[in-house]
Design an enzyme around this catalytic site. Structure first.
Site, PDB file in Angstrom:
ATOM      1  N   MET A  89       0.890  -1.273  -0.191  1.00 34.63           N
ATOM      2  CA  MET A  89       0.122  -0.039  -0.085  1.00 34.63           C
ATOM      3  C   MET A  89       1.029   1.423  -0.230  1.00 34.63           C
ATOM      4  SD  MET A  89      -2.754  -1.506  -0.404  1.00 34.63           S
ATOM      5  CE  MET A  89      -4.055  -0.152  -0.211  1.00 34.63           C
ATOM      6  N   HIS A 108      -4.367  -5.345  -9.256  1.00 36.28           N
ATOM      7  CA  HIS A 108      -5.311  -4.215  -8.815  1.00 36.28           C
ATOM      8  C   HIS A 108      -6.667  -4.798  -8.882  1.00 36.28           C
ATOM      9  CE1 HIS A 108      -6.997  -0.404  -8.415  1.00 36.28           C
ATOM     10  NE2 HIS A 108      -8.011  -0.703  -9.067  1.00 36.28           N
TER      11      HIS A 108
END
Ligand code: GRF
Length: 203
Positions: A89, A108
């Protein structure tokens, strides 16, 4: 090919990559798992698989450059050739992206270019799409943009909520990511600029 996986959390994609790379015909070998969070459960998964781990806690560095320099040094020391971001992240700077250009993959949870960014499933449901899914792509400086290596689609069902759709997408993430990594590691996918094509087109 020697692979490092960068994580920040649970590591279910890491687990899928670990299992794929443990198969005898694997073209990729995970030599290092790095987390920016010391409490990431993915570290437990790596340790249970006997894979070396490292924590590079972004909060301990003065800036992104310093943080990434530490990651870069660990990758080079381990002889890493391909980097897989899996639930990682932190945004990587253009400096790191260029140092590992065309050798860094990300997954993703949407069918890019639809729904870049966060909360992809809630946004897909709000948009009323009939198909959702995931995208494995090469990392470029802009987030969630880059040459697409593989996508997997799932149906959106009438009674879906964020959690049920996320679970269905996660299942195909765990198939798409290992397959994309193996194809790239085996040289079956060729990268030319922003295009990706099969090495031997099926004539
Ligand atoms: C997944 O949806 C993945 O697409 C995104 O982070 C979520 C959690 O991944 N990158 P993981 O379980 O930590 O691999």
């Amino acid at each position: 090919r020697a692979v490092a996986v960068l994580i920040s959390g649970g590591g279910s994609n890491l687990q899928a990559l670990i299992e794929s790379c443990a198969l005898p015909d694997s073209a990729a070998r995970i030599v290092l798992v790095i987390s920016n969070r010391p409490d990431a459960y993915g570290l437990v998964r790596a340790r249970e698989a006997g894979i070396p781990t490292a924590v590079v806690d972004h909060r301990k560095f003065i800036d992104r450059f310093d943080f990434e320099s530490n990651i870069d040094a660990l990758l080079r020391q381990a002889g890493v050739e391909l980097v897989c971001l899996a639930g990682f992240m932190r945004v990587l700077t253009p400096h790191f992206v260029d140092a590992w250009r065309d050798r860094t993959l990300n997954i993703h949870p949407s069918l890019l270019p639809a729904f870049p960014g966060l909360h992809t499933h809630a946004r897909a449901l709000d948009a009323g799409v009939r198909l959702a899914g995931c995208t494995v792509h090469l990392v470029r400086s802009e987030v969630d943009i880059g040459p697409i290596l593989m996508q997997a689609a799932v149906p959106v069902l009438e009674d879906d909520d964020d959690a049920s759709l996320a679970a269905r997408v996660l299942e195909v993430e765990h198939q798409a990511y290992p397959r994309a990594l193996q194809l790239l590691a085996r040289g079956d996918l060729v990268i030319e600029g922003e295009q990706v094509r099969p090495a031997d087109p099926i004539v």
